[in-house]
Design a protein around this motif. Structure first.
Motif, mmCIF file in Angstrom:
data_model
loop_
_atom_site.group_PDB
_atom_site.id
_atom_site.type_symbol
_atom_site.label_atom_id
_atom_site.label_comp_id
_atom_site.label_asym_id
_atom_site.label_seq_id
_atom_site.Cartn_x
_atom_site.Cartn_y
_atom_site.Cartn_z
ATOM 1 N N ALA A 64 0.809 -1.224 0.000
ATOM 2 C CA ALA A 64 0.000 0.000 0.000
ATOM 3 C C ALA A 64 0.843 1.276 0.000
ATOM 4 O O ALA A 64 0.584 2.201 -0.770
ATOM 5 N N ALA A 65 1.865 1.345 0.850
ATOM 6 C CA ALA A 65 2.647 2.586 0.956
ATOM 7 C C ALA A 65 3.358 2.900 -0.355
ATOM 8 O O ALA A 65 3.401 4.060 -0.789
ATOM 9 N N GLY A 66 3.901 1.888 -1.000
ATOM 10 C CA GLY A 66 4.572 2.106 -2.274
ATOM 11 C C GLY A 66 3.614 2.487 -3.374
ATOM 12 O O GLY A 66 3.905 3.370 -4.200
ATOM 13 N N LEU A 67 2.458 1.837 -3.417
ATOM 14 C CA LEU A 67 1.452 2.164 -4.423
ATOM 15 C C LEU A 67 0.966 3.604 -4.261
ATOM 16 O O LEU A 67 0.784 4.329 -5.255
ATOM 17 N N CYS A 68 0.745 4.008 -3.020
ATOM 18 C CA CYS A 68 0.253 5.375 -2.790
ATOM 19 C C CYS A 68 1.305 6.414 -3.160
ATOM 20 O O CYS A 68 0.983 7.457 -3.734
ATOM 21 N N ALA A 69 2.577 6.140 -2.856
ATOM 22 C CA ALA A 69 3.633 7.074 -3.242
ATOM 23 C C ALA A 69 3.735 7.170 -4.759
ATOM 24 O O ALA A 69 3.857 8.276 -5.316
ATOM 25 N N ALA A 70 3.660 6.033 -5.450
ATOM 26 C CA ALA A 70 3.721 6.042 -6.910
ATOM 27 C C ALA A 70 2.538 6.800 -7.499
ATOM 28 O O ALA A 70 2.672 7.517 -8.499
ATOM 29 N N SER A 71 1.375 6.655 -6.883
ATOM 30 C CA SER A 71 0.187 7.358 -7.361
ATOM 31 C C SER A 71 0.351 8.871 -7.223
ATOM 32 O O SER A 71 -0.025 9.639 -8.118
ATOM 33 N N ARG A 72 0.917 9.312 -6.112
ATOM 34 C CA ARG A 72 1.167 10.750 -5.923
ATOM 35 C C ARG A 72 2.119 11.272 -6.997
ATOM 36 O O ARG A 72 1.911 12.348 -7.566
ATOM 37 N N ILE A 73 3.167 10.495 -7.264
ATOM 38 C CA ILE A 73 4.142 10.901 -8.279
ATOM 39 C C ILE A 73 3.473 11.006 -9.648
ATOM 40 O O ILE A 73 3.672 11.980 -10.388
ATOM 41 N N ALA A 74 2.649 10.014 -9.983
ATOM 42 C CA ALA A 74 1.968 10.027 -11.281
ATOM 43 C C ALA A 74 1.013 11.206 -11.384
ATOM 44 O O ALA A 74 0.933 11.876 -12.427
ATOM 45 N N ALA A 75 0.277 11.485 -10.306
ATOM 46 C CA ALA A 75 -0.694 12.580 -10.339
ATOM 47 C C ALA A 75 -0.015 13.936 -10.526
ATOM 48 O O ALA A 75 -0.543 14.822 -11.202
ATOM 49 N N ALA A 76 1.177 14.080 -9.958
ATOM 50 C CA ALA A 76 1.855 15.376 -10.018
ATOM 51 C C ALA A 76 2.674 15.567 -11.282
ATOM 52 O O ALA A 76 2.839 16.697 -11.750
ATOM 53 N N THR A 77 3.195 14.476 -11.841
ATOM 54 C CA THR A 77 4.148 14.612 -12.951
ATOM 55 C C THR A 77 3.644 14.037 -14.266
ATOM 56 O O THR A 77 4.262 14.291 -15.307
ATOM 57 N N GLY A 78 2.571 13.250 -14.219
ATOM 58 C CA GLY A 78 2.098 12.599 -15.428
ATOM 59 C C GLY A 78 2.864 11.349 -15.792
ATOM 60 O O GLY A 78 2.639 10.771 -16.875
ATOM 61 N N ALA A 79 3.773 10.915 -14.938
ATOM 62 C CA ALA A 79 4.534 9.695 -15.222
ATOM 63 C C ALA A 79 3.599 8.495 -15.303
ATOM 64 O O ALA A 79 2.645 8.379 -14.527
ATOM 65 N N ARG A 80 3.866 7.615 -16.248
ATOM 66 C CA ARG A 80 3.128 6.354 -16.321
ATOM 67 C C ARG A 80 3.725 5.379 -15.310
ATOM 68 O O ARG A 80 4.950 5.254 -15.220
ATOM 69 N N VAL A 81 2.871 4.690 -14.558
ATOM 70 C CA VAL A 81 3.358 3.757 -13.546
ATOM 71 C C VAL A 81 2.977 2.340 -13.953
ATOM 72 O O VAL A 81 1.840 2.077 -14.357
ATOM 73 N N PHE A 82 3.940 1.438 -13.829
ATOM 74 C CA PHE A 82 3.711 0.026 -14.123
ATOM 75 C C PHE A 82 4.291 -0.822 -12.997
ATOM 76 O O PHE A 82 5.327 -0.490 -12.415
ATOM 77 N N LEU A 83 3.610 -1.938 -12.708
ATOM 78 C CA LEU A 83 4.182 -2.970 -11.861
ATOM 79 C C LEU A 83 5.087 -3.849 -12.705
ATOM 80 O O LEU A 83 4.860 -4.022 -13.914
ATOM 81 N N GLU A 84 6.105 -4.431 -12.070
ATOM 82 C CA GLU A 84 6.935 -5.405 -12.769
ATOM 83 C C GLU A 84 6.052 -6.545 -13.279
ATOM 84 O O GLU A 84 4.924 -6.739 -12.821
ATOM 85 N N LEU A 85 6.570 -7.332 -14.216
ATOM 86 C CA LEU A 85 5.769 -8.372 -14.863
ATOM 87 C C LEU A 85 5.149 -9.324 -13.856
ATOM 88 O O LEU A 85 3.933 -9.557 -13.866
ATOM 89 N N TYR A 86 5.947 -9.905 -12.975
ATOM 90 C CA TYR A 86 5.453 -10.817 -11.937
ATOM 91 C C TYR A 86 5.903 -10.279 -10.583
ATOM 92 O O TYR A 86 7.087 -9.993 -10.381
ATOM 93 N N SER A 87 4.971 -10.176 -9.660
ATOM 94 C CA SER A 87 5.249 -9.568 -8.355
ATOM 95 C C SER A 87 5.136 -10.602 -7.249
ATOM 96 O O SER A 87 4.261 -11.474 -7.276
ATOM 97 N N SER A 88 6.010 -10.484 -6.255
ATOM 98 C CA SER A 88 5.964 -11.421 -5.129
ATOM 99 C C SER A 88 4.713 -11.226 -4.285
ATOM 100 O O SER A 88 4.117 -12.196 -3.812
ATOM 101 N N ARG A 89 4.312 -9.963 -4.106
ATOM 102 C CA ARG A 89 3.090 -9.682 -3.344
ATOM 103 C C ARG A 89 2.628 -8.275 -3.676
ATOM 104 O O ARG A 89 3.389 -7.319 -3.538
ATOM 105 N N VAL A 90 1.411 -8.162 -4.140
ATOM 106 C CA VAL A 90 0.808 -6.872 -4.457
ATOM 107 C C VAL A 90 -0.486 -6.732 -3.669
ATOM 108 O O VAL A 90 -1.328 -7.647 -3.671
ATOM 109 N N GLU A 91 -0.645 -5.606 -2.982
ATOM 110 C CA GLU A 91 -1.922 -5.293 -2.356
ATOM 111 C C GLU A 91 -2.798 -4.633 -3.418
ATOM 112 O O GLU A 91 -2.361 -3.695 -4.098
#
Length: 522
Positions: free
Chosen positions: A216-243
């Motif tokens: 959750a904390a990483g997803l929320c930080a990435a979301s803030r970055i995307a909202a402010a800068t327009g950066a596209r955010v992607f998860l890696e192909l296979y993830s060990s654990r995603v909330e």
């Protein structure tokens, strides 16, 4: 006490609560020791790949290692596939492999092999106690190795004579040794500031996140970055654990095929990676690139694998998105579909019925490409994937996850070809009375290899008629196999049947299997 009991008492005293085991003659003293150490739960698997996959699933959900017990070199070999997946997931595991008595090895008995060389292929430390007196310290060192950020597989080879000889559990003063994990290394502020300057530059950027950033904390930080800068955010192909699910930001995974990733990153001038390597092709294809960073784009490493990825993302968000809030997905479920199950409709069924706080294990391969998007607004849940691409991880992962989180429903979505590798995990699920619902997506084929056939341009023949890609002659009776292992089974061919059977399985205690019959991908 003997060396085997010294080993297990030391590990239990240092916080190891579960041992997944498939023992043989050389491990019988360890079997006896597990009876003598009740604070460590012993879980039997009928195949070493179930044992190692379960240890991986446990580590991902418990946030700490389990132990394994494997039988000599061949047992380690049987478990190697899911140890490979665990290594790619950076899961900490204390991997105990029994061996012949020291004086016996020179005779080259039939089960003699080079265990050290096989274990070192996992890229973690390997130890072999020379005598029972040193077992306790070797156990502590092995556990410390497993906990080394970001987590690794540390192997302890236990000769049978060391197991049966007299040992101790103490540091010399009668105290139980302890293990304190080393803190995850922080990213230097200068690195974070440099990435912030890239994002402030206004050029098209993509942020690819992995490892702990899927929480959750990483997803929320990435979301803030995307909202402010327009950066596209992607998860890696296979993830060990995603909330995942309602109340959290949701981002797509990078695609499997090079053309998919190049499309996702089209126009990007900067690719920023955090907790994962730069995008690369899973397999090589004729006339396709291996590095999937677009030509002319720069790669920037915000956080290496093993560094504090979430802390770096949060600090970056504070620099470029001060005052911006994350943009979570609101609660929403797919409309309940009707009629025959297809690769398009079955994920919608899951969205419609997924329970709160579930643990979803996703080894669906080609059949599950729509699952992540379909469940973005479903009740919040965790998703575990087979990170190394070695088939047969799903149901063992579910075993470990269910033992780590016994009060949460676990649902394992499994491709039919993958399920066959470790189907005996069902027996362990039944024996341990685990609340796991296994959904086998049965298209009676190696559908992913049919897709690969097209991408490789193998020849002019039809992959749909190639007998090596056909799992329907004869048909595999997953329902009958489940019952043979002590697990209730049912078969669903329509959306309505799948929803009804899922609701019933989730509401009842213990494991269940649902065979969801879907047509092959055209």
């Amino acid at each position: 006490m003997n060396g085997a009991e010294s080993l297990l008492r030391t590990l239990a005293g240092a916080g190891i609560e579960v041992c997944f085991a498939n023992p043989g003659t050389t491990e019988l003293k360890l079997v006896g020791a597990l009876d003598a150490v009740p604070q460590m739960r012993a879980v039997l698997g009928l195949f070493e790949g179930v044992v190692t996959g379960a240890a991986d699933g446990y580590a991902r959900m418990a946030g700490k290692p389990a132990a394994t017990v494997l039988h000599l070199g061949p047992g380690l070999g049987h478990g190697l596939s899911n140890l490979h997946n665990a290594r790619r997931a950076n899961s900490p595991i204390v991997n105990i492999v029994g061996d012949h008595p020291t004086h016996h090895k020179s005779y080259d008995p039939p089960l003699e092999s080079d265990i050290e060389t096989v274990a070192r292929s996992l890229r973690g430390p390997v130890r072999r106690p020379e005598n029972a007196a040193g077992v306790s310290q070797d156990a502590i060192s092995t556990l410390a190795d497993a906990l080394e950020p970001p987590g690794q597989i540390a192997t302890l080879i236990m000769p049978a004579d060391v197991s049966w000889s007299d040992g101790v559990v103490a540091d010399g003063n009668g105290n139980q040794p302890s293990v304190v994990a080393r803190p995850t290394p922080a990213v230097k502020p200068a690195v974070i500031e440099r990435i912030a300057e890239v994002l402030r530059g206004g050029e098209e950027a993509a942020l690819v996140i992995g490892g702990p950033a899927g929480r959750a904390a990483g997803l929320c930080a990435a979301s803030r970055i995307a909202a402010a800068t327009g950066a596209r955010v992607f998860l890696e192909l296979y993830s060990s654990r995603v909330e995942h699910g309602a109340g959290l930001p949701s981002f797509p995974h990078l695609g499997f095929y090079p053309d998919q990733v190049l499309h996702q990153l089209d126009g990007v001038r900067h690719v920023i990676v955090a907790g994962t390597p730069a995008p690369m092709a899973f397999f090589a294809y004729p006339d396709k690139p291996i590095c999937l960073v677009p030509d002319g784009a720069q790669t920037h490493v915000l956080a290496e694998v093993g560094q504090d990825t979430t802390g770096a993302l949060t600090a970056l968000a504070d620099l470029v998105a001060s005052g911006r809030e994350p943009e979570p997905i609101g609660p929403s479920r797919s409309a309940m579909p009707a009629g025959p199950l297809t690769v398009e409709t079955w994920p919608a069924v899951i969205s419609a019925v997924l329970p709160e706080d579930a643990i979803v294990v996703d080894e669906t391969i080609s059949s599950g490409t729509g699952l992540h998007a379909a469940t973005a607004g479903a009740p919040r849940h965790d998703v575990l994937q087979a990170c190394g691409g070695a088939m047969g991880d799903g149901m063992p992962l579910a075993v470990g996850a269910a033992i780590a989180a016994p009060h949460r429903p676990v649902i394992a979505f499994e491709a039919d070809g993958c399920a066959i590798y470790t189907l005996s995990a069902l027996w362990t699920q039944a024996r341990e009375r685990l609340n796991i619902t296994n959904v086998i997506l049965n298209n009676r084929s190696y559908a992913t290899l049919r897709e690969e056939w097209q991408h490789l341009g193998t020849d002019a023949s039809d992959p749909h008629t190639n007998t090596l890609l056909d799992l329907g002659n004869p048909d595999i009776d997953f329902v009958g196999l489940a019952r043979a292992f002590g697990v209730p089974g049912s078969r669903a061919t329509t959306a309505e049947e799948l929803a009804d059977q899922l609701n019933r399985a989730i509401s009842e205690p213990g494991p269940h299997l649902i065979e969801a019959v879907i047509p092959p991908i055209a």
